[in-house]
Scaffold this active site. Structure first.
Site, PDB file in Angstrom:
ATOM      1  N   GLY A  22      28.451  27.195  69.839  1.00  0.00           N
ATOM      2  CA  GLY A  22      28.314  26.769  68.451  1.00  0.00           C
ATOM      3  C   GLY A  22      27.167  27.441  67.739  1.00  0.00           C
ATOM      4  O   GLY A  22      26.460  26.826  66.946  1.00  0.00           O
ATOM      5  N   ALA A  23      26.997  28.748  67.979  1.00  0.00           N
ATOM      6  CA  ALA A  23      25.794  29.437  67.504  1.00  0.00           C
ATOM      7  C   ALA A  23      25.991  30.179  66.193  1.00  0.00           C
ATOM      8  O   ALA A  23      25.114  30.945  65.795  1.00  0.00           O
ATOM      9  CB  ALA A  23      25.307  30.417  68.574  1.00  0.00           C
ATOM     10  N   ASN A  24      27.083  29.967  65.496  1.00  0.00           N
ATOM     11  CA  ASN A  24      27.291  30.682  64.244  1.00  0.00           C
ATOM     12  C   ASN A  24      26.667  29.973  63.047  1.00  0.00           C
ATOM     13  O   ASN A  24      26.571  30.543  61.957  1.00  0.00           O
ATOM     14  CB  ASN A  24      28.790  30.905  63.980  1.00  0.00           C
ATOM     15  N   THR A  25      26.217  28.741  63.236  1.00  0.00           N
ATOM     16  CA  THR A  25      25.649  27.986  62.121  1.00  0.00           C
ATOM     17  C   THR A  25      24.684  26.936  62.645  1.00  0.00           C
ATOM     18  O   THR A  25      24.635  26.647  63.843  1.00  0.00           O
ATOM     19  CB  THR A  25      26.782  27.311  61.299  1.00  0.00           C
ATOM     20  N   GLY A  26      23.915  26.337  61.743  1.00  0.00           N
ATOM     21  CA  GLY A  26      23.083  25.189  62.078  1.00  0.00           C
ATOM     22  C   GLY A  26      22.099  25.409  63.197  1.00  0.00           C
ATOM     23  O   GLY A  26      21.464  26.456  63.322  1.00  0.00           O
ATOM     24  N   GLY A  28      22.488  25.850  66.377  1.00  0.00           N
ATOM     25  CA  GLY A  28      22.791  26.935  67.297  1.00  0.00           C
ATOM     26  C   GLY A  28      22.357  28.281  66.768  1.00  0.00           C
ATOM     27  O   GLY A  28      21.797  29.109  67.500  1.00  0.00           O
ATOM     28  N   SER A 148      21.631  13.556  71.311  1.00  0.00           N
ATOM     29  CA  SER A 148      21.424  13.016  69.968  1.00  0.00           C
ATOM     30  C   SER A 148      20.811  11.627  70.061  1.00  0.00           C
ATOM     31  O   SER A 148      21.056  10.888  71.028  1.00  0.00           O
ATOM     32  CB  SER A 148      22.765  12.943  69.233  1.00  0.00           C
ATOM     33  N   TYR A 174      31.357   8.773  68.938  1.00  0.00           N
ATOM     34  CA  TYR A 174      30.311   9.798  68.952  1.00  0.00           C
ATOM     35  C   TYR A 174      29.166   9.360  69.859  1.00  0.00           C
ATOM     36  O   TYR A 174      28.629  10.162  70.629  1.00  0.00           O
ATOM     37  CB  TYR A 174      29.804  10.061  67.537  1.00  0.00           C
TER      38      TYR A 174
END
Length: 302
Positions: A22-26, A28, A148, A174
C-alpha cells in the site's frame, strides 16, 4: 529510547531492501519516501500498478524504486506477487505490512472473506509467510505490521463468525481486523525469536489524515474538519512510528510503537502498549492456526 525521534534519526539504509504494501499513497508512501531518501531499495507493493508508477515517479529519478502488483484481497494475487519477488530479490531486509481498508460496506474478497479481515489480516498473513524465507537469512531483518488504535474500539476475534456473515458492523469488523494485525505481530515474534535474525514489530500512526477515512460513517466525516486539528496529525507524522519500528537500532522484537500524545492520537513515536486482550497468547495461537487454515500458507517457523 528518545521521545524526540523524527525522520532525521533514520540511519542510512544503503544496501537494504524494503517491501512496503500500500505504498502508493498515505502512510505507505511517506514511509517509502524516507527509506528511499536514506538509500534503501524500495518495492512499492500496490493494487493499482498505474498509481504505483506515479508514486515511484514522485520519489524522484535518483530513488531505487520498483513497483510490484499486489492485491491483498486475492490470495492468488498474493501468491503471484510473492513468486515475482522471489524471482527478482536476493533478500528482504524490511517487510512493512501497511496496506489496509477501513469501514467499507459489507463486501467479500475474491476468496470469500470479509473485506477488512481478509485484506488487512489474512492477506498480510499470507504475504509474510510466503516471503519469510527471504528475510530469515538476513541478520537484523524486520517485519513491521501497521495496526491501529481501533484495536481498542469494539474489537474482539469473533471465531464463531470471523467473516461477519450473520450480521455486519463496519466499525467492529475493522476493530477485529486491526486486533488481528497486532496478535499476528506478537505471535510472529514468538515464533521468530529462536532463529535470532528476524524480528516482528507492530506500529500504529495515531489518527493520521489520509484517504483511509473515506468510508467512515457520515457523522464522523461531518465532524472531521472541525475536530481534526485537535487530535489528528499529518500523514508524514503518522508514518514515524512505522519508520522507527523499521529502522531504530534500539527497537526490540514484539514491541509496539505509536504516538506519545494523549490517547495515542498524535505525537512523536515511542514504545506504547496495546489492550490486555491483544496479549492473550491462547487467542493469538488460535488465530494463527485459523489463519494458516484459511490461507493454506504454512510458516517455516513455529
Amino acid at each position: 529510547m528518545s521521545d524526540n525521534w523524527t525522520e532525521r534519526d533514520v540511519p542510512s539504509q544503503h544496501g537494504r531492501v524494503a517491501v512496503i504494501t500500500g505504498a502508493n499513497t498515505g502512510l505507505g508512501f511517506d514511509t517509502a519516501k524516507v527509506l528511499a531518501e536514506r538509500g534503501a531499495t524500495v518495492v512499492l507493493a500496490v493494487r493499482d500498478v498505474a498509481k504505483g508508477k506515479q508514486a515511484a515517479a514522485r520519489l524522484g529519478a535518483n530513488a531505487d524504486v520498483t513497483v510490484q502488483e499486489l492485491d491483498l484481497s486475492s490470495l492468488e494475487s498474493v501468491r503471484s506477487a510473492a513468486a515475482d519477488l522471489h524471482a527478482t530479490l536476493p533478500k528482504i531486509d524490511l517487510l512493512i505490512n501497511n496496506a489496509g481498508v477501513m469501514y467499507p460496506p459489507r463486501q467479500s474478497t475474491r476468496d470469500g472473506f470479509e473485506l477488512q479481515f481478509g485484506t488487512n489480516h489474512l492477506g498480510h498473513f499470507a504475504f509474510t509467510g510466503l516471503l519469510l524465507d527471504l528475510l530469515l537469512p538476513v541478520e537484523g531483518s524486520r517485519v513491521v505490521t501497521v495496526a491501529s488504535i481501533a484495536h481498542r474500539i469494539r474489537a474482539a476475534i469473533h471465531f464463531d463468525d470471523l467473516q461477519w456473515e450473520n450480521s455486519y458492523d463496519r466499525v467492529a469488523a475493522y476493530g477485529q481486523a486491526k486486533l488481528a494485525n497486532l496478535m499476528f505481530a506478537y505471535e510472529l515474534q514468538r515464533r521468530l525469536a529462536p532463529h535470532g535474525t528476524t524480528t516482528s514489530i507492530a506500529a500504529h500512526p495515531g489518527v493520521a489524515r489520509t484517504e483511509l477515512m473515506r468510508n467512515s460513517p457520515a457523522v464522523l466525516r461531518a465532524l472531521f474538519p472541525v475536530v481534526a486539528p485537535l487530535f489528528t496529525q499529518s500523514s508524514e507524522r503518522g508514518a514515524l512510528p512505522t519508520l522507527r519500528a523499521a529502522t531504530d537500532p534500539a527497537a526490540l522484537g514484539g514491541q509496539y510503537d505509536g504516538p506519545a500524545g494523549p490517547g495515542g492520537y498524535r505525537g512523536r513515536p515511542r514504545v506504547v502498549t496495546s489492550t490486555p486482550q491483544s496479549y492473550d497468547v491462547s487467542i493469538q495461537r488460535r488465530l494463527w492456526a485459523v489463519s494458516e487454515e484459511l490461507t493454506a500458507v504454512k510458516y517455516p517457523v513455529g
